[in-house]
Design an enzyme around this catalytic site. Structure first.
Site, mmCIF file in Angstrom:
data_model
loop_
_atom_site.group_PDB
_atom_site.id
_atom_site.type_symbol
_atom_site.label_atom_id
_atom_site.label_comp_id
_atom_site.label_asym_id
_atom_site.label_seq_id
_atom_site.Cartn_x
_atom_site.Cartn_y
_atom_site.Cartn_z
ATOM 1 N N GLY A 1 33.626 29.106 28.116
ATOM 2 C CA GLY A 1 32.414 29.572 27.436
ATOM 3 C C GLY A 1 31.935 28.695 26.307
ATOM 4 C CE1 TYR B 1 31.673 18.070 21.201
ATOM 5 C CE2 TYR B 1 31.012 15.972 20.246
ATOM 6 C CZ TYR B 1 31.946 16.970 20.405
ATOM 7 O OH TYR B 1 33.155 16.875 19.762
#
Length: 532
Positions: free
Chosen positions: A114, A479
């Site tokens: 997650g 990212y």
């Protein structure tokens, strides 16, 4: 024969119970999905505890949806929600989920930990209806010291993997993430950097085998998927090629004594000049030494608004403090490290130190799998090839002091990272990279101030363009940053693909087109089947 009939009757009875537990008001999609799962699973079929939907129990559904999500920006009432969440208990359930989603024309989002920065593992902005397959129940870790390897299932956190390794040995480790709640399934598929990267490379550089479910619902290991796909999944980003079930990872040797330290400098303590020096030496230090810098505003006094910039040098050294002091005095005396700053500990405790656990925490805390970071945030990343000059840093400090809660983390490269070829795996950021930057702006009041913080980080990112990698301006796929471009836009995927993968992007696209030609596994920044 009588046993077979009674077993069949029991199965039918339990399936009926499962189906009638789904409210009539719910979409028949879940009922159809359940029946399809039963028809396509060759082991025990899932129970009601494996499903979460807003019609069955809105509170449980909300809790499950939010359970591992880090970025609260994607958990607002306006964000699309899945029809339901399914937690497989066995690998065959994952196979069946792929088959059934395809049959019922359901879009899948796969979640292991997650941590996706843009919520792509649990939100689909332009795909309806969609469901989440949450792999958190598939978390077994089997360590085999004889072969210096371990099989880790996708739902295990990296902290659990570290814990299971140290259960068997105090002198084995694995060079992966700094955040212990990362799901290993999605972590390694992005490359996976950590505090031992300068010694051993990335987590993805140390993968020996994998088990994935392809778009036809077949389980494939390295031999069955082929070397091209095996190459692609070790750094090509999550959600593009299949569902990672498990990784076989290579264990690496770690010393019985590891040393850590954190030394903080502010602007008033000559912090800018120290950081300028760090940029010149961080990638050239002893391979056993990793020093990252965590930078944020800090209060000079208790008086509101009286702020400075804090630069915390956080280190892990694979050795004792005596040798560390010798390395530092020779290569980076400007930091002013003293023996009192250093703490010797085991490798597993050093992992916990870097992850932010208190020194008193026992290794068992790694089994909690709870994220220590939950915020509304926007993140970006950069790679730096030349030291940022002092005037560039001073301009950055000015911008940081204008924002409420900005944060940037600078991670050193060099060492083994410079010796592994750019095309070894899809992760291309190797020789010539001094350090990687993670940019963050965080806030707590949701949509109220979101536009202001998003504007700040985008303007700051624009300012830094002159000081970072160029042609392309590189970024780290784990990212995730949708500002770079998406598949839904009228833009060539190269605009964002080359930023993440540089020259490896075209090979990824070719492999995707051959392995998943119908683009079953897709999201806003998945590898496309072709590029214009």
């Amino acid at each position: 024969m009588a046993f077979a009939i009674s077993k069949l009757n029991a199965v039918a009875f339990l399936v009926t119970l499962l189906l009638i537990s789904i409210p009539f008001s719910s979409s028949t999609l879940q009922q159809d999905f359940v029946q399809c799962l039963v028809d396509n699973s060759d082991v025990s079929f899932p129970t009601t505890a494996s499903f979460f939907s807003p019609d069955q129990n809105a509170t449980l559904f909300k809790d499950e949806l939010e359970s591992t999500a880090q970025n609260l920006r994607y958990l607002t009432t306006s964000n699309p929600k899945p029809v339901f969440i399914f937690e497989p208990l066995y690998e065959t359930h994952v196979q069946a989920a792929v088959v059934c989603a395809k049959k019922l024309q359901l879009h899948l989002r796969i979640r292991s930990g997650g941590h996706d920065y843009e919520g792509l593992s649990f939100v689909a902005e332009n795909e309806t209806p969609f469901v989440i397959v949450d792999l958190s129940k598939l978390r077994q870790v089997d360590v085999d010291l004889d072969s210096n390897s371990a099989w880790a299932h996708a739902g295990a956190t990296i902290g659990e993997v570290y814990y299971r390794i140290q259960e068997k040995s105090q002198t084995h480790g694995f060079p992966a993430g700094l955040c212990s709640s990362l799901g290993i399934g999605g972590h390694l598929v992005g490359g996976a950097y950590g505090s031992m990267m300068r010694k051993f490379g990335l987590g993805g550089d140390n993968v020996l085998d994998a088990r994935i479910v392809d778009a036809n619902g077949k389980i494939l290991d390295r031999a069955a998927m082929g070397e091209d796909v095996f190459w692609a999944i070790r750094g090509g980003g999550g959600g593009s090629f299949g569902v990672i079930l498990a990784w076989k990872i290579k264990l690496v040797p770690v010393p019985s004594t590891v040393t850590v330290f954190t030394v903080t400098k502010t602007l008033e303590q000559n912090g800018t000049k120290v950081l300028y020096k760090w940029q010149q030496v961080a990638d050239k230090l002893d391979d056993d030494l990793f020093i990252r810098v965590i930078i944020s505003p800090a209060s000079k006094t208790t008086k509101p608004g009286n702020r400075t910039i804090s630069m915390s040098y956080q280190a892990q050294f694979l050795g004792d403090s005596n040798r560390l002091m010798q390395v530092m005095q020779k290569s980076f005396p400007e930091l002013g490290l003293t023996k009192k700053d250093c703490t010797e500990m085991s490798w597993i405790k050093s992992v916990m130190y870097i992850a932010g656990f208190p020194n008193s925490a026992a290794p068992e805390a790694l089994l909690d799998g709870k994220s220590l970071f939950k915020n509304h945030f926007k993140a970006k990343s950069d790679f730096v090839k030349e030291p940022i000059p002092v005037e560039g840093l001073e301009g950055l400090w000015k911008r940081f002091l204008e924002e409420d809660s900005p944060l940037t983390i600078w991670n050193p490269y060099g060492g083994m990272m410079a010796r592994i070829p750019e095309s070894e795996i899809p992760f291309p950021h190797r020789n010539g990279t001094l350090f990687k930057i993670q940019w963050l702006s965080t806030w707590q009041d949701g949509k109220v101030s979101e536009a202001r913080h998003m504007k700040w980080i985008r303007e700051m990112y624009s300012y830094m363009e002159q000081y970072v990698s160029k042609n392309p301006r590189q970024a780290y796929v784990n990212y995730r940053d949708l500002d770079l471009g998406t598949n839904e836009e009228e833009s060539d995927a190269r605009e964002w693909g080359t930023k993440y993968f540089n020259g490896n992007f075209e090979r990824l696209v070719k492999i995707k087109g051959e392995f998943d030609p119908d683009n079953f596994f897709r999201h806003e920044q998945s590898v496309p089947t072709k590029i214009g």
